[in-house]
Design an enzyme around this catalytic site. Structure first.
Site, PDB file in Angstrom:
ATOM      1  N   ASN A  76      -8.927   1.247   3.403  1.00  0.00           N
ATOM      2  CA  ASN A  76      -8.657   2.157   4.566  1.00  0.00           C
ATOM      3  C   ASN A  76      -9.206   3.646   4.648  1.00  0.00           C
ATOM      4  O   ASN A  76      -8.466   4.446   4.759  1.00  0.00           O
ATOM      5  CB  ASN A  76      -7.285   1.979   5.187  1.00  0.00           C
ATOM      6  CG  ASN A  76      -6.977   2.328   6.689  1.00  0.00           C
ATOM      7  OD1 ASN A  76      -7.965   2.519   7.636  1.00  0.00           O
ATOM      8  ND2 ASN A  76      -5.892   2.896   6.955  1.00  0.00           N
ATOM      9  N   ASP A  77     -10.448   3.659   4.962  1.00  0.00           N
ATOM     10  CA  ASP A  77     -11.232   4.683   5.213  1.00  0.00           C
ATOM     11  C   ASP A  77     -11.342   4.877   6.593  1.00  0.00           C
ATOM     12  O   ASP A  77     -10.739   5.610   7.467  1.00  0.00           O
ATOM     13  CB  ASP A  77     -12.621   5.016   4.420  1.00  0.00           C
ATOM     14  CG  ASP A  77     -13.223   6.187   4.457  1.00  0.00           C
ATOM     15  OD1 ASP A  77     -12.809   6.887   5.143  1.00  0.00           O
ATOM     16  OD2 ASP A  77     -14.198   6.117   3.822  1.00  0.00           O
ATOM     17  N   GLY A 128       0.985  -0.999   0.118  1.00  0.00           N
ATOM     18  CA  GLY A 128      -0.030  -0.133   0.093  1.00  0.00           C
ATOM     19  C   GLY A 128       0.765   1.360   0.042  1.00  0.00           C
ATOM     20  O   GLY A 128       1.983   1.135   0.380  1.00  0.00           O
ATOM     21  N   ARG A 143      11.992   5.631  14.986  1.00  0.00           N
ATOM     22  CA  ARG A 143      11.204   6.672  15.579  1.00  0.00           C
ATOM     23  C   ARG A 143      10.962   6.475  17.078  1.00  0.00           C
ATOM     24  O   ARG A 143      11.195   5.402  17.605  1.00  0.00           O
ATOM     25  CB  ARG A 143       9.965   6.542  14.731  1.00  0.00           C
ATOM     26  CG  ARG A 143       9.971   6.788  13.474  1.00  0.00           C
ATOM     27  CD  ARG A 143       8.377   6.732  12.762  1.00  0.00           C
ATOM     28  NE  ARG A 143       8.467   6.826  11.427  1.00  0.00           N
ATOM     29  CZ  ARG A 143       8.029   5.828  10.458  1.00  0.00           C
ATOM     30  NH1 ARG A 143       7.051   5.100  10.853  1.00  0.00           N
ATOM     31  NH2 ARG A 143       8.250   6.303   9.193  1.00  0.00           N
ATOM     32  N   VAL A 157      -0.681   4.990   4.278  1.00  0.00           N
ATOM     33  CA  VAL A 157      -2.104   4.535   4.114  1.00  0.00           C
ATOM     34  C   VAL A 157      -2.757   3.958   5.310  1.00  0.00           C
ATOM     35  O   VAL A 157      -3.933   3.827   5.517  1.00  0.00           O
ATOM     36  CB  VAL A 157      -2.232   3.534   2.750  1.00  0.00           C
ATOM     37  CG1 VAL A 157      -1.581   2.462   3.024  1.00  0.00           C
ATOM     38  CG2 VAL A 157      -3.860   3.621   2.575  1.00  0.00           C
ATOM     39  N   GLY A 158      -1.631   3.300   6.153  1.00  0.00           N
ATOM     40  CA  GLY A 158      -2.244   2.813   7.420  1.00  0.00           C
ATOM     41  C   GLY A 158      -2.019   1.056   7.493  1.00  0.00           C
ATOM     42  O   GLY A 158      -2.655   0.488   8.250  1.00  0.00           O
ATOM     43  N   LYS A 159      -0.927   0.714   6.700  1.00  0.00           N
ATOM     44  CA  LYS A 159      -0.557  -0.593   6.696  1.00  0.00           C
ATOM     45  C   LYS A 159      -0.401  -1.349   8.258  1.00  0.00           C
ATOM     46  O   LYS A 159      -0.965  -2.228   8.580  1.00  0.00           O
ATOM     47  CB  LYS A 159       0.664  -1.141   5.934  1.00  0.00           C
ATOM     48  CG  LYS A 159       0.404  -0.654   4.327  1.00  0.00           C
ATOM     49  CD  LYS A 159       1.585  -0.891   3.469  1.00  0.00           C
ATOM     50  CE  LYS A 159       2.818   0.142   3.900  1.00  0.00           C
ATOM     51  NZ  LYS A 159       2.411   1.560   3.410  1.00  0.00           N
ATOM     52  N   ARG A 181       8.804  11.050  -0.077  1.00  0.00           N
ATOM     53  CA  ARG A 181       7.891  10.023  -0.364  1.00  0.00           C
ATOM     54  C   ARG A 181       6.527  10.247  -1.131  1.00  0.00           C
ATOM     55  O   ARG A 181       5.987   9.386  -1.735  1.00  0.00           O
ATOM     56  CB  ARG A 181       7.043   9.915   1.305  1.00  0.00           C
ATOM     57  CG  ARG A 181       8.344   9.076   2.159  1.00  0.00           C
ATOM     58  CD  ARG A 181       7.416   8.693   3.390  1.00  0.00           C
ATOM     59  NE  ARG A 181       8.230   8.186   4.294  1.00  0.00           N
ATOM     60  CZ  ARG A 181       7.971   6.939   4.927  1.00  0.00           C
ATOM     61  NH1 ARG A 181       6.898   6.491   4.659  1.00  0.00           N
ATOM     62  NH2 ARG A 181       9.011   6.363   5.502  1.00  0.00           N
ATOM     63  N   ARG A 230       0.883  12.115  11.116  1.00  0.00           N
ATOM     64  CA  ARG A 230       1.875  11.132  11.810  1.00  0.00           C
ATOM     65  C   ARG A 230       3.034  12.044  12.416  1.00  0.00           C
ATOM     66  O   ARG A 230       3.485  11.609  13.431  1.00  0.00           O
ATOM     67  CB  ARG A 230       2.058  10.141  10.964  1.00  0.00           C
ATOM     68  CG  ARG A 230       2.867   8.906  11.658  1.00  0.00           C
ATOM     69  CD  ARG A 230       3.163   7.866  11.019  1.00  0.00           C
ATOM     70  NE  ARG A 230       4.192   7.928   9.858  1.00  0.00           N
ATOM     71  CZ  ARG A 230       4.309   7.142   8.707  1.00  0.00           C
ATOM     72  NH1 ARG A 230       3.830   6.143   8.936  1.00  0.00           N
ATOM     73  NH2 ARG A 230       5.112   7.409   7.881  1.00  0.00           N
TER      74      ARG A 230
HETATM   75  N1  ATP Z   1      -8.325   5.039   8.551  1.00  0.00           N
HETATM   76  C1  ATP Z   1      -7.458   5.914   9.171  1.00  0.00           C
HETATM   77  N2  ATP Z   1      -7.968   7.057   9.303  1.00  0.00           N
HETATM   78  C2  ATP Z   1      -7.173   8.114   9.734  1.00  0.00           C
HETATM   79  N3  ATP Z   1      -5.709   8.145  10.164  1.00  0.00           N
HETATM   80  C3  ATP Z   1      -5.345   6.650   9.919  1.00  0.00           C
HETATM   81  C4  ATP Z   1      -6.199   5.745   9.599  1.00  0.00           C
HETATM   82  N4  ATP Z   1      -5.383   4.435   9.378  1.00  0.00           N
HETATM   83  C5  ATP Z   1      -4.208   4.969   9.838  1.00  0.00           C
HETATM   84  N5  ATP Z   1      -3.911   6.266  10.238  1.00  0.00           N
HETATM   85  C6  ATP Z   1      -2.672   7.255  10.538  1.00  0.00           C
HETATM   86  O1  ATP Z   1      -2.338   7.302   9.457  1.00  0.00           O
HETATM   87  C7  ATP Z   1      -0.707   7.362   9.869  1.00  0.00           C
HETATM   88  C8  ATP Z   1       0.099   6.573   9.016  1.00  0.00           C
HETATM   89  O2  ATP Z   1      -0.319   5.170   9.302  1.00  0.00           O
HETATM   90  P1  ATP Z   1       0.784   3.841   9.436  1.00  0.00           P
HETATM   91  O3  ATP Z   1       1.944   4.306   9.933  1.00  0.00           O
HETATM   92  O4  ATP Z   1      -0.008   2.782  10.067  1.00  0.00           O
HETATM   93  O5  ATP Z   1       0.970   3.742   7.869  1.00  0.00           O
HETATM   94  P2  ATP Z   1       1.829   2.731   7.310  1.00  0.00           P
HETATM   95  O6  ATP Z   1       1.065   2.465   5.762  1.00  0.00           O
HETATM   96  O7  ATP Z   1       2.269   1.658   8.103  1.00  0.00           O
HETATM   97  O8  ATP Z   1       3.293   3.673   6.770  1.00  0.00           O
HETATM   98  P3  ATP Z   1       4.562   3.498   6.129  1.00  0.00           P
HETATM   99  O9  ATP Z   1       4.238   3.718   4.673  1.00  0.00           O
HETATM  100  O10 ATP Z   1       5.411   4.675   6.764  1.00  0.00           O
HETATM  101  O11 ATP Z   1       4.793   2.057   6.302  1.00  0.00           O
HETATM  102  C9  ATP Z   1      -0.800   7.079  11.553  1.00  0.00           C
HETATM  103  O12 ATP Z   1      -0.503   8.448  11.991  1.00  0.00           O
HETATM  104  C10 ATP Z   1      -2.199   6.569  11.768  1.00  0.00           C
HETATM  105  O13 ATP Z   1      -2.361   6.534  12.937  1.00  0.00           O
END
Ligand code: ATP
Length: 218
Positions: A198-199, A34, A69, A38-40, A174, A163
């Site tokens: 992921n809404d 993703g 971090r 996006v929130g993975k 990014r 974040r």
């Molecule tokens: N559905 C959502 N609605 C709003 N905010 C969200 C949602 N899902 C995740 N977040 C927030 O978005 C930010 C990014 O989430 P996360 O770190 O899980 O993403 P990731 O895809 O793992 O990032 P990376 O690409 O750095 O690995 C975090 O601050 C998280 O709390």
């Protein structure tokens, strides 16, 4: 070769044995892809809080050259290594896949996966380049690929900024990569057995949990 000298042949043999063990394992690899932020990790961490999933699934801990971090622990979120250490692991063929993203190196080691697969199904959180390597190099019959998508093309940027873990320069890097990532995902939807939008986070966690539950019942 003298006694005690590191042997490349031994190393190669060990890797191929590890690969075979991964192949033989009855457990599955769940590969998460993703766009950035996006929130993975929010999605899989949410699912792994559930007691009935926590014991069945483990997360493969990647190696990275990025700095930890706040709150991150070596060996828990990532193994934090130097550039030199990472390059040595590449030379020694320790990685199933590795990639350079946003100027930092990330790699999934055979050992990290094997450690999880001994007891649990293994969740991998990798980027789109890592996915390409996995598809070429690895063990497709063991993979379930899941794409986590943002509700809109703008939302991940908002999440990235909220974040607050990246500098403006890192955010810009990014965002540039994100254009390529989003194109890749749009053009390669066929690679993924599941897509989760992921809404609302809780809803996405439930959808992901349902997929994991299916896997435990197979
Ligand atoms: N559905 C959502 N609605 C709003 N905010 C969200 C949602 N899902 C995740 N977040 C927030 O978005 C930010 C990014 O989430 P996360 O770190 O899980 O993403 P990731 O895809 O793992 O990032 P990376 O690409 O750095 O690995 C975090 O601050 C998280 O709390």
């Amino acid at each position: 070769m003298g006694c005690g000298t590191p042997s490349i042949t031994n190393d190669q043999t060990k890797i191929s044995e590890t690969k075979q063990e991964i192949q033989k394992s009855e457990k599955q690899m769940i590969v998460l892809n993703g766009v950035t932020a996006v929130g993975k990790s929010s999605v899989f961490k949410g699912a792994l809080k559930k007691p009935h999933l926590k014991d069945e699934f483990g997360f493969s801990v990647s190696h990275t050259t990025r700095k930890p971090r706040e709150g991150e622990q070596d060996g828990r979120e990532y193994y934090f290594v130097t550039d030199e250490e990472f390059d040595q692991m590449v030379k020694d063929n320790k990685f199933l896949e590795y990639t350079v993203n946003h100027g930092k190196k990330y790699g999934t080691s055979f050992m990290a996966i094997q450690k999880v697969l001994e007891k649990q199904h293994c969740i991998l959180d990798i980027d789109y380049k890592g996915m390409q390597t996995l598809l070429k190099a690895a063990l497709p019959q063991k993979q379930i690929n899941i794409l986590i998508s943002p509700p809109t093309d703008e939302e991940f940027e908002k999440r990235l900024r909220t974040r607050g873990t990246e500098s403006e320069e890192q955010i810009q890097t990014r965002l540039r990569t994100a254009i390529v990532e989003l194109n890749f995902f749009k053009e390669n939807k066929g690679l993924y057995q599941h897509e989760i939008i992921n809404d609302v986070l809780d809803v996405a966690v439930e959808e992901f949990s349902a997929i994991l539950e299916q896997i435990t019942h197979q």
